[in-house]
Design a protein around this motif. Structure first.
Motif, PDB file in Angstrom:
ATOM      1  N   VAL A 123      46.989  14.524  25.246  1.00 15.30           N
ATOM      2  CA  VAL A 123      45.985  14.655  26.307  1.00 15.30           C
ATOM      3  C   VAL A 123      46.488  14.010  27.591  1.00 15.30           C
ATOM      4  CG1 VAL A 123      43.684  13.932  27.052  1.00 15.30           C
ATOM      5  CG2 VAL A 123      44.022  14.835  24.741  1.00 15.30           C
ATOM      6  N   MET A 124      47.061  12.822  27.470  1.00 15.38           N
ATOM      7  CA  MET A 124      47.549  12.120  28.650  1.00 15.38           C
ATOM      8  C   MET A 124      48.697  12.869  29.312  1.00 15.38           C
ATOM      9  SD  MET A 124      49.173   8.355  29.104  1.00 15.38           S
ATOM     10  CE  MET A 124      50.769   9.053  28.715  1.00 15.38           C
ATOM     11  N   LEU A 125      49.634  13.388  28.510  1.00 15.64           N
ATOM     12  CA  LEU A 125      50.778  14.109  29.065  1.00 15.64           C
ATOM     13  C   LEU A 125      50.339  15.382  29.780  1.00 15.64           C
ATOM     14  CD1 LEU A 125      53.281  13.678  26.093  1.00 15.64           C
ATOM     15  CD2 LEU A 125      53.486  12.642  28.371  1.00 15.64           C
ATOM     16  N   ILE A 126      49.375  16.083  29.205  1.00 11.62           N
ATOM     17  CA  ILE A 126      48.885  17.316  29.829  1.00 11.62           C
ATOM     18  C   ILE A 126      48.194  17.008  31.155  1.00 11.62           C
ATOM     19  CG2 ILE A 126      47.196  19.183  29.593  1.00 11.62           C
ATOM     20  CD1 ILE A 126      47.860  19.111  26.542  1.00 11.62           C
ATOM     21  N   THR A 127      47.386  15.974  31.189  1.00 14.29           N
ATOM     22  CA  THR A 127      46.692  15.633  32.432  1.00 14.29           C
ATOM     23  C   THR A 127      47.672  15.085  33.473  1.00 14.29           C
ATOM     24  OG1 THR A 127      46.082  13.464  31.503  1.00 14.29           O
ATOM     25  CG2 THR A 127      44.480  15.239  31.313  1.00 14.29           C
ATOM     26  N   LYS A 128      48.687  14.341  33.033  1.00 13.89           N
ATOM     27  CA  LYS A 128      49.705  13.844  33.969  1.00 13.89           C
ATOM     28  C   LYS A 128      50.511  15.010  34.541  1.00 13.89           C
ATOM     29  CE  LYS A 128      49.188   9.340  33.856  1.00 13.89           C
ATOM     30  NZ  LYS A 128      48.814   8.566  35.072  1.00 13.89           N
ATOM     31  N   ALA A 129      50.822  15.983  33.707  1.00  9.74           N
ATOM     32  CA  ALA A 129      51.555  17.159  34.188  1.00  9.74           C
ATOM     33  C   ALA A 129      50.762  17.863  35.282  1.00  9.74           C
ATOM     34  CB  ALA A 129      51.840  18.111  33.034  1.00  9.74           C
ATOM     35  N   GLN A 130      49.462  17.959  35.084  1.00 10.68           N
ATOM     36  CA  GLN A 130      48.605  18.577  36.099  1.00 10.68           C
ATOM     37  C   GLN A 130      48.593  17.730  37.377  1.00 10.68           C
ATOM     38  OE1 GLN A 130      44.235  18.559  35.565  1.00 10.68           O
ATOM     39  NE2 GLN A 130      44.316  20.769  35.902  1.00 10.68           N
ATOM     40  N   ASP A 131      48.471  16.404  37.228  1.00  6.32           N
ATOM     41  CA  ASP A 131      48.427  15.515  38.386  1.00  6.32           C
ATOM     42  C   ASP A 131      49.709  15.584  39.212  1.00  6.32           C
ATOM     43  OD1 ASP A 131      45.925  14.698  37.567  1.00  6.32           O
ATOM     44  OD2 ASP A 131      46.628  12.825  36.659  1.00  6.32           O
ATOM     45  N   TYR A 132      50.843  15.714  38.527  1.00  8.08           N
ATOM     46  CA  TYR A 132      52.138  15.691  39.203  1.00  8.08           C
ATOM     47  C   TYR A 132      52.715  17.083  39.425  1.00  8.08           C
ATOM     48  CZ  TYR A 132      52.384  10.617  38.813  1.00  8.08           C
ATOM     49  OH  TYR A 132      52.150   9.266  38.951  1.00  8.08           O
ATOM     50  N   ASN A 133      51.910  18.110  39.177  1.00  7.82           N
ATOM     51  CA  ASN A 133      52.341  19.495  39.389  1.00  7.82           C
ATOM     52  C   ASN A 133      53.647  19.783  38.644  1.00  7.82           C
ATOM     53  OD1 ASN A 133      52.043  22.104  40.434  1.00  7.82           O
ATOM     54  ND2 ASN A 133      53.316  21.638  42.216  1.00  7.82           N
ATOM     55  N   CYS A 134      53.676  19.365  37.382  1.00  4.60           N
ATOM     56  CA  CYS A 134      54.861  19.504  36.544  1.00  4.60           C
ATOM     57  C   CYS A 134      54.546  20.454  35.386  1.00  4.60           C
ATOM     58  CB  CYS A 134      55.265  18.130  35.999  1.00  4.60           C
ATOM     59  SG  CYS A 134      56.653  18.142  34.862  1.00  4.60           S
ATOM     60  N   LYS A 135      55.492  21.273  35.015  1.00  4.75           N
ATOM     61  CA  LYS A 135      55.286  22.158  33.877  1.00  4.75           C
ATOM     62  C   LYS A 135      55.328  21.353  32.574  1.00  4.75           C
ATOM     63  CE  LYS A 135      57.077  26.379  35.973  1.00  4.75           C
ATOM     64  NZ  LYS A 135      58.037  27.505  35.853  1.00  4.75           N
ATOM     65  N   ILE A 136      54.597  21.855  31.573  1.00  4.90           N
ATOM     66  CA  ILE A 136      54.572  21.180  30.275  1.00  4.90           C
ATOM     67  C   ILE A 136      54.468  22.212  29.165  1.00  4.90           C
ATOM     68  CG2 ILE A 136      52.045  20.877  30.319  1.00  4.90           C
ATOM     69  CD1 ILE A 136      52.509  18.177  28.827  1.00  4.90           C
ATOM     70  N   ILE A 137      55.076  21.898  28.039  1.00  5.14           N
ATOM     71  CA  ILE A 137      54.908  22.673  26.812  1.00  5.14           C
ATOM     72  C   ILE A 137      54.717  21.680  25.674  1.00  5.14           C
ATOM     73  CG2 ILE A 137      57.407  22.849  26.400  1.00  5.14           C
ATOM     74  CD1 ILE A 137      56.828  25.632  25.150  1.00  5.14           C
ATOM     75  N   CYS A 138      53.807  21.997  24.753  1.00  4.21           N
ATOM     76  CA  CYS A 138      53.458  21.078  23.675  1.00  4.21           C
ATOM     77  C   CYS A 138      53.711  21.716  22.308  1.00  4.21           C
ATOM     78  CB  CYS A 138      51.984  20.691  23.753  1.00  4.21           C
ATOM     79  SG  CYS A 138      51.479  19.940  25.305  1.00  4.21           S
ATOM     80  N   SER A 139      54.194  20.912  21.386  1.00  2.28           N
ATOM     81  CA  SER A 139      54.293  21.341  19.999  1.00  2.28           C
ATOM     82  C   SER A 139      53.020  20.921  19.270  1.00  2.28           C
ATOM     83  CB  SER A 139      55.506  20.700  19.323  1.00  2.28           C
ATOM     84  OG  SER A 139      55.541  21.031  17.947  1.00  2.28           O
ATOM     85  N   LEU A 140      52.424  21.848  18.546  1.00  2.00           N
ATOM     86  CA  LEU A 140      51.233  21.535  17.762  1.00  2.00           C
ATOM     87  C   LEU A 140      51.636  21.249  16.318  1.00  2.00           C
ATOM     88  CD1 LEU A 140      48.664  24.034  19.333  1.00  2.00           C
ATOM     89  CD2 LEU A 140      49.151  21.662  19.954  1.00  2.00           C
ATOM     90  N   GLY A 141      50.761  21.488  15.350  1.00  4.33           N
ATOM     91  CA  GLY A 141      51.020  21.060  13.988  1.00  4.33           C
ATOM     92  C   GLY A 141      52.123  21.827  13.277  1.00  4.33           C
ATOM     93  N   VAL A 142      53.061  21.104  12.661  1.00  5.18           N
ATOM     94  CA  VAL A 142      54.104  21.729  11.833  1.00  5.18           C
ATOM     95  C   VAL A 142      54.128  21.146  10.423  1.00  5.18           C
ATOM     96  CG1 VAL A 142      55.552  22.324  13.814  1.00  5.18           C
ATOM     97  CG2 VAL A 142      55.909  20.139  12.652  1.00  5.18           C
ATOM     98  N   GLY A 143      53.390  20.075  10.191  1.00  2.36           N
ATOM     99  CA  GLY A 143      53.375  19.458   8.870  1.00  2.36           C
ATOM    100  C   GLY A 143      52.599  20.285   7.854  1.00  2.36           C
ATOM    101  N   ASN A 144      52.954  20.115   6.583  1.00  6.55           N
ATOM    102  CA  ASN A 144      52.288  20.807   5.469  1.00  6.55           C
ATOM    103  C   ASN A 144      52.356  22.328   5.590  1.00  6.55           C
ATOM    104  OD1 ASN A 144      51.692  18.304   4.479  1.00  6.55           O
ATOM    105  ND2 ASN A 144      49.483  18.443   4.748  1.00  6.55           N
TER     106      ASN A 144
END
Length: 221
Positions: A123-144
């Motif tokens: 959540v923090m990284l996504i909001t910081k990316a928005q604040d700093y006009n930076c692109k972001i990509i996130c990995s979601l669940g891979v376990g199990n």
């Protein structure tokens, strides 16, 4: 070092990769594979953040894990690893657990890659990316999970069968965030076992998709 990329990428595209500044958060099963591809594909400036040290349980899936590095900080091992590949690669290694109290400088990054497990950090990284006009990509669940073919790049609001994606949408909504977030997500329902188990085919595929998405986005700007 980039000779074998020529012909696939133009000199201008390779120059874009060389000049890009990347922030990679999490260098475990997903992030370690992502890191490997980035540094061998023209990325020369990368900051890696992870608070963890190697344990024996990491040996089944984390790319740079071996018996000689048990107990060592992952970011330190990866920094030394990259420096042994090329003197031109600059790796800033930060031992830190990312949360709302972190005092990191997000200025100047072209891309943030989230390969960590913490919802709070995501959540923090996504909001910081928005604040700093930076692109972001996130990995979601891979376990199990055991089917690497069910992984794909999509947007957060289009994920199906991913409990982590659902939770992340909920937490982001509470912050007032209403933007679009690019993610790597699996449509495979996680197997209900505890503690969480990991299969390298799945985690490595997620890392490959993260790195490929960033590289293609950078060269096509």
């Amino acid at each position: 070092m980039n000779e074998r990329l020529k012909g696939l990428f133009t000199d201008g595209q390779i120059a874009k990769l060389n000049a890009a500044r990347i922030l990679l958060v999490g260098v475990g099963g997903v992030g370690s594979v992502c890191f490997e591809i980035l540094i061998r594909s023209g990325i020369k400036n990368i900051t890696i953040i992870d608070f963890d040290t190697y344990e024996e349980s990491n040996l089944n899936r984390q790319l740079h894990a071996n018996r000689n590095v048990i107990g060592k900080y992952k970011v330190d091992v990866l920094k030394k690893y990259a420096e042994n590949i090329s003197d031109d690669i600059s790796v800033e290694a930060i031992r830190e657990y990312i949360n709302k109290d972190s005092c990191l400088d997000y200025e100047g990054y072209d891309y943030i890659i989230d390969a960590c497990d913490s919802i709070e950090a995501k959540v923090m990284l996504i909001t910081k990316a928005q604040d700093y006009n930076c692109k972001i990509i996130c990995s979601l669940g891979v376990g199990n999970r055991i089917d690497s073919t069910k992984l794909k790049i999509t947007s957060l609001n289009q994920t199906v069968g991913d409990p982590l994606g659902k939770k992340l949408r909920y937490e982001l909504k509470k912050t007032g965030f209403n933007g679009s977030v690019k993610v790597v997500s699996s449509s495979e329902l996680p197997i209900k076992i505890s503690p969480v188990s990991s299969y390298m085919s799945v985690s490595a595929t997620a890392g490959i998709l993260l790195a490929d998405a960033v590289i293609k986005d950078l060269i096509n700007e």
